[in-house]
Design an enzyme around this catalytic site. Structure first.
Site, mmCIF file in Angstrom:
data_model
loop_
_atom_site.group_PDB
_atom_site.id
_atom_site.type_symbol
_atom_site.label_atom_id
_atom_site.label_comp_id
_atom_site.label_asym_id
_atom_site.label_seq_id
_atom_site.Cartn_x
_atom_site.Cartn_y
_atom_site.Cartn_z
ATOM 1 C CB CYS A 77 -0.993 -0.040 1.159
ATOM 2 S SG CYS A 77 -2.398 1.071 0.931
ATOM 3 C CG HIS A 114 -4.258 -3.802 2.640
ATOM 4 N ND1 HIS A 114 -3.419 -3.382 3.663
ATOM 5 C CD2 HIS A 114 -4.736 -2.673 2.062
ATOM 6 C CE1 HIS A 114 -3.402 -2.059 3.700
ATOM 7 N NE2 HIS A 114 -4.187 -1.614 2.739
ATOM 8 C CD GLU A 159 -2.637 -6.544 5.282
ATOM 9 O OE1 GLU A 159 -3.385 -5.571 5.456
ATOM 10 O OE2 GLU A 159 -1.899 -6.658 4.283
#
Length: 368
Positions: free
Chosen positions: A246, A331, A333
């Protein structure tokens, strides 16, 4: 208690306040996720922003201890169609009303979020205020137009001092620009020996920690507001494998000579399709960013585009042609339902192992 949402373009929407009864000013953005409101409100990347949730019912499964992305929320406010008064879930511990009161976050419900989202999509993100009915609308609009939103969001949410998260595996220095805890969780799951450092840590200080790899976290705001991080990245490129997420992706691009620009209304949601150009596969990703890397600025750099957003064609991934470094705008994760992008952490560790065992030449053969 009635409250009003006032935008700098003169739009006024009246709803019911919940959470803190304080007034607030911020950049009004929207998120299209159907679930994940707890992760959204605790994501440091929303620092300085008032978030509109497009899904009509928010708070129905409550708040639990496990799904936070930070200890202290940095969000300025929440805008919803309906805030659930009586959540129902086996993990529920607090209602959003109780949590927002505890953390002093103002919210407003009863808003036509579809109308508000169409305004933002048409005109772009706008400054807005959640305030009491006693506030004069014209005065608030004048104040909004005169307000310069802060440009030190990364400083606000980054850790102030380094700290370890020990493991027995590869040592990763994680630079905290507003890190979601999910990133640390994925590294811990892979037994990494993690050292989290502040956003202004220098290249020399990072190298002195003897890392096997460096990770650049997500974070809020304009990447050009963090020039010290750009210089740090220049100083570590080629010395240690690097993975950015990001804001880390945008900072990496700037450090390599590319440029970034503000998007009209950004990408915020958990259902954004991204194509891996090497494999042709499409992943459904979670995203939260208001800036992007300019397509034309890649030419003449040592960067190669690896991923693109299928909705608008913007750049979603980069790798360096000469040194072991890659980044993504989304993202990996997060778990927006599927865990399509989780494999990128394994690729990062494969790159680290290749660098440790056979040097940079073999490392370049790891597919990004």
């Amino acid at each position: 208690m009635k409250k009003q949402l006032i935008l700098e373009d003169g739009t006024v929407l009246v709803g019911t306040g919940f959470g803190s009864d304080t007034n607030t000013i911020g950049e009004v953005v929207f998120n299209t996720g159907m679930t994940g409101y707890q992760e959204i409100l605790s994501d440091p990347s929303y620092c300085g922003q008032i978030v509109t949730l497009t899904y009509p019912l928010i708070g129905n499964y409550g708040i639990n201890r496990d799904d936070f992305e930070s200890i202290t929320p940095a969000i300025q406010g929440f805008i919803v169609k309906e805030a659930a008064d009586f959540p129902s879930n086996w993990r529920n511990e607090l209602s959003i009303q109780e949590y927002f009161q505890m953390k002093n976050i103002p919210g407003i419900a009863g808003i036509d979020t579809r109308k508000l989202t169409r305004i933002i999509r048409k005109y772009g993100t706008l400054k807005g205020a959640i305030c009491g009915m006693e506030e004069d609308v014209d005065t608030v609009i004048e104040k909004l137009r005169a307000t310069q939103l802060r440009n030190d969001q990364v400083k606000q949410v980054s850790t102030k001092t380094p700290y370890p998260s020990p493991g027995r595996g590869s040592r990763v220095v994680l630079v905290d620009f507003g890190m979601k805890h999910g990133i640390l969780r994925e590294l811990n799951k892979r037994n990494c020996d993690v050292i989290v450092v502040p956003y202004h840590t220098t290249a020399e200080e990072i190298i002195s920690l003897s890392p096997d790899g460096v990770m650049l976290s997500n974070g809020p705001g304009d990447p050009k507001d963090v020039p010290e991080a750009i210089e740090m990245i220049k100083g570590i490129l080629g010395k240690v494998p690097l993975f950015g997420i990001c804001l880390g992706h945008q900072l990496f691009a700037l450090a390599c000579g590319a440029n970034t620009e503000k998007m009209k209304f950004g990408h915020r949601g958990s259902n954004h399709p991204v194509k891996d150009l090497a494999t042709g596969k499409v992943a459904i990703t979670s995203q939260n960013h208001g800036y992007t890397v300019e397509d034309d600025s890649i030419e003449g750099t040592q960067l190669e585009v690896t991923h693109i957003a299928l909705n608008d064609g913007t750049i979603e991934g980069l790798k360096h042609k000469e040194v072991p470094a890659f980044t993504v705008q989304y993202h990996p994760e997060a778990s927006p339902g599927p865990e399509d992008a989780n494999y990128l952490f394994d690729r990062f560790l494969d790159m680290i192992e290749a660098e440790k065992s056979e040097g940079a030449e073999l490392c370049q053969n790891v597919q990004i």
